[in-house]
Design a protein around this motif. Sequence first.
Motif, PDB file in Angstrom:
ATOM      1  N   GLY A 167       0.843  -9.039  -5.425  1.00  0.00           N
ATOM      2  CA  GLY A 167      -0.522  -8.772  -5.217  1.00  0.00           C
ATOM      3  C   GLY A 167      -0.832  -7.544  -4.551  1.00  0.00           C
ATOM      4  O   GLY A 167      -1.876  -6.927  -4.309  1.00  0.00           O
ATOM      5  N   ASN A 168       0.243  -7.011  -3.748  1.00  0.00           N
ATOM      6  CA  ASN A 168       0.135  -5.456  -3.142  1.00  0.00           C
ATOM      7  C   ASN A 168       0.736  -4.407  -3.829  1.00  0.00           C
ATOM      8  O   ASN A 168       0.371  -3.361  -3.273  1.00  0.00           O
ATOM      9  CB  ASN A 168       1.091  -5.639  -1.798  1.00  0.00           C
ATOM     10  CG  ASN A 168       0.636  -6.632  -0.725  1.00  0.00           C
ATOM     11  OD1 ASN A 168      -0.413  -6.892  -0.575  1.00  0.00           O
ATOM     12  ND2 ASN A 168       1.454  -7.284   0.084  1.00  0.00           N
TER      13      ASN A 168
ATOM     14  N   ASN B 292       0.739  -1.238  -0.068  1.00  0.00           N
ATOM     15  CA  ASN B 292      -0.044  -0.086   0.017  1.00  0.00           C
ATOM     16  C   ASN B 292       0.889   1.331   0.118  1.00  0.00           C
ATOM     17  O   ASN B 292       0.430   2.508   0.601  1.00  0.00           O
ATOM     18  CB  ASN B 292      -0.869   0.083   1.232  1.00  0.00           C
ATOM     19  CG  ASN B 292      -2.078  -1.158   1.246  1.00  0.00           C
ATOM     20  OD1 ASN B 292      -2.341  -1.699   0.106  1.00  0.00           O
ATOM     21  ND2 ASN B 292      -2.403  -1.568   2.192  1.00  0.00           N
TER      22      ASN B 292
ATOM     23  N   TYR C 114       7.020  -0.382 -11.164  1.00  0.00           N
ATOM     24  CA  TYR C 114       6.864  -0.077  -9.398  1.00  0.00           C
ATOM     25  C   TYR C 114       8.068  -0.857  -8.820  1.00  0.00           C
ATOM     26  O   TYR C 114       8.590  -0.273  -7.970  1.00  0.00           O
ATOM     27  CB  TYR C 114       5.403  -0.846  -9.409  1.00  0.00           C
ATOM     28  CG  TYR C 114       5.177  -0.502  -7.871  1.00  0.00           C
ATOM     29  CD1 TYR C 114       4.672   0.439  -7.103  1.00  0.00           C
ATOM     30  CD2 TYR C 114       5.542  -1.587  -6.880  1.00  0.00           C
ATOM     31  CE1 TYR C 114       4.361   0.428  -5.774  1.00  0.00           C
ATOM     32  CE2 TYR C 114       5.062  -1.831  -5.907  1.00  0.00           C
ATOM     33  CZ  TYR C 114       4.542  -0.699  -4.990  1.00  0.00           C
ATOM     34  OH  TYR C 114       4.355  -0.692  -3.584  1.00  0.00           O
TER      35      TYR C 114
ATOM     36  N   PRO D 207       0.238  -1.500  -6.738  1.00  0.00           N
ATOM     37  CA  PRO D 207      -0.895  -0.665  -7.128  1.00  0.00           C
ATOM     38  C   PRO D 207      -1.328  -1.479  -8.593  1.00  0.00           C
ATOM     39  O   PRO D 207      -0.505  -2.142  -9.178  1.00  0.00           O
ATOM     40  CB  PRO D 207      -0.169   0.491  -7.525  1.00  0.00           C
ATOM     41  CG  PRO D 207       0.979   0.761  -6.759  1.00  0.00           C
ATOM     42  CD  PRO D 207       1.599  -0.780  -6.607  1.00  0.00           C
ATOM     43  N   ARG D 208      -2.348  -1.649  -8.867  1.00  0.00           N
ATOM     44  CA  ARG D 208      -2.988  -2.074 -10.140  1.00  0.00           C
ATOM     45  C   ARG D 208      -2.396  -1.122 -11.526  1.00  0.00           C
ATOM     46  O   ARG D 208      -2.384  -0.241 -11.280  1.00  0.00           O
ATOM     47  CB  ARG D 208      -4.626  -2.314 -10.060  1.00  0.00           C
ATOM     48  CG  ARG D 208      -4.928  -3.119  -9.045  1.00  0.00           C
ATOM     49  CD  ARG D 208      -6.597  -3.243  -9.060  1.00  0.00           C
ATOM     50  NE  ARG D 208      -7.199  -3.775  -7.767  1.00  0.00           N
ATOM     51  CZ  ARG D 208      -7.460  -4.863  -7.944  1.00  0.00           C
ATOM     52  NH1 ARG D 208      -7.519  -5.624  -9.053  1.00  0.00           N
ATOM     53  NH2 ARG D 208      -7.944  -5.497  -6.785  1.00  0.00           N
ATOM     54  N   GLY D 209      -2.341  -1.980 -12.437  1.00  0.00           N
ATOM     55  CA  GLY D 209      -1.806  -1.621 -13.606  1.00  0.00           C
ATOM     56  C   GLY D 209      -1.225  -2.573 -14.726  1.00  0.00           C
ATOM     57  O   GLY D 209      -1.492  -3.869 -14.620  1.00  0.00           O
ATOM     58  N   THR D 210      -0.966  -2.386 -15.721  1.00  0.00           N
ATOM     59  CA  THR D 210      -0.233  -2.932 -16.690  1.00  0.00           C
ATOM     60  C   THR D 210       0.868  -3.874 -16.132  1.00  0.00           C
ATOM     61  O   THR D 210       1.478  -3.283 -15.173  1.00  0.00           O
ATOM     62  CB  THR D 210      -0.094  -2.354 -18.186  1.00  0.00           C
ATOM     63  OG1 THR D 210       1.220  -1.462 -17.897  1.00  0.00           O
ATOM     64  CG2 THR D 210      -1.257  -1.529 -18.600  1.00  0.00           C
ATOM     65  N   GLU D 211       1.612  -4.841 -16.975  1.00  0.00           N
ATOM     66  CA  GLU D 211       2.567  -5.639 -16.553  1.00  0.00           C
ATOM     67  C   GLU D 211       3.893  -4.768 -16.668  1.00  0.00           C
ATOM     68  O   GLU D 211       4.593  -4.808 -15.779  1.00  0.00           O
ATOM     69  CB  GLU D 211       2.639  -6.650 -17.667  1.00  0.00           C
ATOM     70  CG  GLU D 211       4.103  -7.448 -16.934  1.00  0.00           C
ATOM     71  CD  GLU D 211       4.110  -8.680 -17.894  1.00  0.00           C
ATOM     72  OE1 GLU D 211       5.182  -9.081 -18.013  1.00  0.00           O
ATOM     73  OE2 GLU D 211       3.015  -9.224 -18.500  1.00  0.00           O
TER      74      GLU D 211
ATOM     75  N   ILE E 111       3.766  -2.430 -13.280  1.00  0.00           N
ATOM     76  CA  ILE E 111       4.008  -3.284 -12.272  1.00  0.00           C
ATOM     77  C   ILE E 111       5.527  -3.324 -12.072  1.00  0.00           C
ATOM     78  O   ILE E 111       6.159  -3.283 -11.234  1.00  0.00           O
ATOM     79  CB  ILE E 111       3.267  -4.709 -12.074  1.00  0.00           C
ATOM     80  CG1 ILE E 111       1.944  -4.133 -11.817  1.00  0.00           C
ATOM     81  CG2 ILE E 111       3.631  -5.679 -11.178  1.00  0.00           C
ATOM     82  CD1 ILE E 111       1.141  -5.307 -12.035  1.00  0.00           C
TER      83      ILE E 111
ATOM     84  N   HIS F 225       3.049   3.954  -2.563  1.00  0.00           N
ATOM     85  CA  HIS F 225       3.181   4.464  -3.716  1.00  0.00           C
ATOM     86  C   HIS F 225       4.452   4.932  -4.052  1.00  0.00           C
ATOM     87  O   HIS F 225       5.320   5.702  -3.086  1.00  0.00           O
ATOM     88  CB  HIS F 225       2.147   5.436  -4.037  1.00  0.00           C
ATOM     89  CG  HIS F 225       0.778   4.798  -4.000  1.00  0.00           C
ATOM     90  ND1 HIS F 225       0.318   3.978  -4.920  1.00  0.00           N
ATOM     91  CD2 HIS F 225      -0.271   4.768  -3.238  1.00  0.00           C
ATOM     92  CE1 HIS F 225      -0.654   3.180  -4.648  1.00  0.00           C
ATOM     93  NE2 HIS F 225      -1.207   3.963  -3.734  1.00  0.00           N
TER      94      HIS F 225
END
Length: 120
Positions: free
Chosen positions: A93-94, A66, A106, A96-100, A103, A68
């Motif tokens: 899984g933790n 959680n 990130y 942020p949602r997004g494209t590969e 991620i 950013h």
Amino acid sequence: MLVQDSRNPFQAIWSVGEHRVAQPSLPAQQQAIIGRPELTISSVCRHWRKLAIHDPLLWNHINFRNEHIPFIRSQAYLGRSKGATIVAEARVGNAPRGTEVEIDAYFNEAFTTLFPYVRQ
């Protein structure tokens, strides 16, 4: 019963935090709130905050859950860990949602944040 060691007064405080975290009977939402005893302990009063801020072992567990970019919380923890061995946790899984690609970016940034604290 807690016995305070005069050489390390913070040890008794930390024992309270460990006890609070080890409460498996609490609901998951409450576990998440008390799951970071360093925050609870450092919020009690000025004296406890001073002791907590200067105890590297309270801040050596880095969890990117959680959080950013630019990982301000993790950067603060890393700075307070003052050379203690770092335990880092980052789960797909933790993130942020997004494209590969997002991620991947990130996690690349998460590892870039950790890199200066890796011992050679």
